[in-house]
Scaffold this motif. Structure first.
Motif, short mmCIF file in Angstrom:
data_model
loop_
_atom_site.label_atom_id
_atom_site.label_comp_id
_atom_site.label_asym_id
_atom_site.label_seq_id
_atom_site.Cartn_x
_atom_site.Cartn_y
_atom_site.Cartn_z
N VAL A 1 -3.09 7.53 -7.27
CA VAL A 1 -3.51 8.67 -6.42
C VAL A 1 -2.24 9.34 -5.86
O VAL A 1 -1.39 8.64 -5.30
CB VAL A 1 -4.42 8.18 -5.26
N PRO A 2 -2.12 10.68 -6.02
CA PRO A 2 -0.89 11.34 -5.53
C PRO A 2 -0.67 11.05 -4.05
O PRO A 2 -1.62 11.07 -3.27
CB PRO A 2 -1.16 12.83 -5.76
N LYS A 3 0.60 10.78 -3.68
CA LYS A 3 0.83 10.35 -2.30
C LYS A 3 1.14 11.51 -1.36
O LYS A 3 0.92 11.40 -0.16
CB LYS A 3 1.91 9.28 -2.23
N GLY A 4 1.63 12.60 -1.87
CA GLY A 4 1.94 13.75 -0.99
C GLY A 4 3.27 13.54 -0.27
O GLY A 4 3.65 12.41 0.04
N ASP A 5 3.97 14.66 -0.04
CA ASP A 5 5.29 14.56 0.60
C ASP A 5 5.17 14.51 2.11
O ASP A 5 4.29 15.15 2.69
CB ASP A 5 6.13 15.80 0.24
N ILE A 6 6.11 13.82 2.70
CA ILE A 6 6.21 13.86 4.17
C ILE A 6 6.70 15.26 4.54
O ILE A 6 7.60 15.80 3.88
CB ILE A 6 7.19 12.76 4.64
N ALA B 1 0.84 -1.21 0.00
CA ALA B 1 0.00 0.00 0.00
C ALA B 1 0.88 1.26 0.00
O ALA B 1 2.04 1.23 -0.43
CB ALA B 1 -0.93 -0.02 1.21
N GLN B 2 0.34 2.36 0.48
CA GLN B 2 1.05 3.64 0.47
C GLN B 2 0.45 4.51 1.57
O GLN B 2 -0.71 4.31 1.96
CB GLN B 2 0.84 4.30 -0.90
N LEU B 3 1.21 5.46 2.08
CA LEU B 3 0.63 6.44 3.01
C LEU B 3 0.40 7.73 2.24
O LEU B 3 1.35 8.29 1.66
CB LEU B 3 1.59 6.70 4.19
N HIS B 4 -0.84 8.19 2.22
CA HIS B 4 -1.16 9.44 1.52
C HIS B 4 -1.15 10.57 2.53
O HIS B 4 -1.76 10.45 3.60
CB HIS B 4 -2.51 9.32 0.83
N ILE B 5 -0.46 11.64 2.18
CA ILE B 5 -0.34 12.75 3.12
C ILE B 5 -1.06 13.96 2.54
O ILE B 5 -0.80 14.38 1.41
CB ILE B 5 1.14 13.06 3.40
N LEU B 6 -2.00 14.48 3.33
CA LEU B 6 -2.74 15.67 2.93
C LEU B 6 -2.36 16.81 3.85
O LEU B 6 -2.09 16.59 5.04
CB LEU B 6 -4.25 15.43 3.03
N TYR B 7 -2.37 18.03 3.32
CA TYR B 7 -2.06 19.21 4.12
C TYR B 7 -3.31 20.05 4.28
O TYR B 7 -3.94 20.40 3.28
CB TYR B 7 -0.96 20.04 3.45
N GLY B 8 -3.68 20.35 5.52
CA GLY B 8 -4.85 21.19 5.75
C GLY B 8 -5.71 20.60 6.85
O GLY B 8 -5.41 19.53 7.40
#
Ligand code: FAD
Length: 460
Positions: free
Chosen positions: A170-175, A62-69
């Protein structure tokens, strides 16, 4: 990944899973006294934990998706984009977190997505308490005895062995980096008890070292009031606070140690301390925002002073009381302080300086690498005499404590090097030494080390 109720439930249903973490700007604002809500030690630990989590999820396919907000603002679009049916999350206790949960639930509902929350964090599941949480006993011993007698600790969920994750595009987003969070890289001190690294991997490794390699659990009860070194206590707290290790997993490892190595008072005592942790969580759930009030859970507020200059000397470890200063310097330089130290510096702030205890709790909130809202505010209320301490007017006589726990002064010598020349216990009370002695050791009170802010109560 281990003992993760939402993740395990999704896995168990063979559901498609898309793990998400939101970097909520509210966690990185400022609070009382202009203090950063999350200081750089804890933010660094969080970043490391996210990195570790991402790698573990990749291992499971899988993957960890990171969202900001704010989650309630950024999650709905994400949920729609991945056509989610349901949002699973773990249930929180205190008001800021609960407000976010409610806002997220409302936003998910508008996006047509069901939500389900799961109780985790504690040894005893909230549904298994032998009383309604609103009737949690105010005295710890009663709470502990009832739980031990009438409740069972549920087994920890195993970590999933793979996840069904059909979302590679799906974009994963940066840590995040510390700079993105508006914080500076903290210097890594070589004087600290341990280099704490965030994540489940380092958490499990710490347990492996402390229990199994160094075999420390069997002496925990005797060593737990120590001040120097990695192994006087478990140092599990930062990982527990962030959810990198579960208390039920620790409990199971204690049971395994008892079976394979040794069962004694010490092995029980670690579980006893984890029950304290539970207790403060259920007390916070019972009392709501009262744990942040000046009068705490007591009916009347006492008189407290708010003197920033005095407070600042406490923060900087410049009180002129070496045992207090050593502990405060350790905290500022490493983000960690022993339990014995925390009790003493908190008592000094509230009993000797009479400063609003919430200032101390807020400073701890900002700086501690293991900040846990319930443990921190619960313990502060307790020491300040506005919480659950059944004993009235508990006072930590600092010099007596220093004599009991740092009789040779090694801890103070470690953190207050300007006094290092003073031999043995003398280092704890330079203010009581004759001028000739001070001169002999090159110590100048009011010069390179301050005069004491208050006259210490002569109990030692
Ligand atoms: C004023 C004050 C503020 C505190 N703030 C926090 C905080 O923000 N976060 C936090 O995790 N602990 C807090 N504590 C509790 C305690 O000091 C730390 O949990 C402990 O020092 C962490 O070190 P350790 O993991 O080696 O503990 P160990 O002695 O190895 O204990 C094992 C675990 O038991 C739990 N535990 C132990 N003592 C307590 C206690 N008194 N209350 C609640 N849980 C306990 C912790 O999860 C700890 O990791 C505070 C104590 C005081 C007096």
């Amino acid at each position: 990944m281990h003992d993760h109720a939402p993740l395990f439930s999704a896995y168990d249903k063979d559901a498609e899973v898309i793990p998400v973490y939101c970097v909520d700007p509210r966690q990185f604002g400022t609070m009382r006294l202009g203090l950063p809500k999350t200081g750089s030690f804890r933010a660094k630990f969080l970043i490391e934990a996210l990195r570790d989590l991402r790698l573990r999820l990749i291992d499971l396919g899988a993957q960890l998706h990171i969202l900001y907000g704010k989650p309630e603002e950024v999650l709905p679009d994400f949920l729609r984009a991945v056509e989610a049916d349901a949002l699973y999350f773990s249930e929180e206790i205190t008001s800021e977190e609960v407000a976010v949960e409610k806002a997220v639930e409302a936003a998910a509902w508008k996006a047509g997505v069901a939500t389900e929350s799961f109780w985790q964090q504690t040894l005893f599941h909230i549904s298994d308490l032998p009383f309604p949480v609103g009737q949690t006993p105010e005295v710890f011993t009663q709470f502990r005895k009832e739980c031990e007698k009438f409740s069972k600790i549920r087994p920890a969920y195993p970590a999933p062995d793979e996840l069904y994750y059909p979302f590679p595009d799906v974009p994963k987003g940066d840590i995040p980096t510390l700079a993105v969070l508006g914080l500076e890289e903290p210097e890594v001190s070589d004087r600290g008890v341990l280099v704490f690294e965030g994540g489940e991997g380092p958490a499990l490794a710490r347990l492996q070292t402390y229990f199994w390699e160094n075999d420390c659990l069997k002496v925990y009860k005797e060593t737990r009031n120590g001040l120097l070194g990695a192994d006087y206590s478990s140092k599990f707290s930062p990982w527990l606070a962030l959810g990198c290790i579960s208390p039920r997993y620790i409990y199971e490892e204690v049971a395994r140690y008892e079976k394979e190595r040794k069962k004694n008072q010490s092995t029980y005592w670690l579980v006893f301390e984890l029950i304290w942790r539970d207790y403060f969580k259920f007390i916070a759930k019972k009392h709501g925002n009262k744990i942040f009030w000046l009068q705490g859970i007591k009916p009347n507020a006492e008189k407290w002073q708010r003197n920033e200059a005095l407070f600042q000397r406490w923060v900087e470890g410049q009180t002129g009381i070496p045992f207090v200063d050593a502990n405060m310097r350790e905290l500022a330089e490493t983000g960690f302080m022993s339990n014995r130290g925390r009790q003493n510096v908190a008592s000094f702030l509230v009993n000797d300086l009479n400063i609003d205890w919430r200032w101390g709790a807020s400073y701890f909130e900002s700086v501690l690498i293991d900040y846990d809202v319930c443990s921190n505010w619960g313990n502060w209320m307790y020491v300040a005499g506005v919480g659950n301490d059944p004993r009235e007017n508990r006072y930590f006589a600092i010099l007596k404590q220093a004599k009991n726990y740092d009789a040779k002064g090694d801890y103070v010598r470690h953190w207050v090097p300007e006094l290092a020349a003073l031999p043995g216990y003398d280092i704890q009370k330079p203010f009581d030494l004759p001028p000739g002695t001070l001169k002999k050791y090159g110590i100048s009170l009011g010069g390179h080390y301050p005069h004491p802010m208050v006259k210490m109560r002569a109990i030692y």
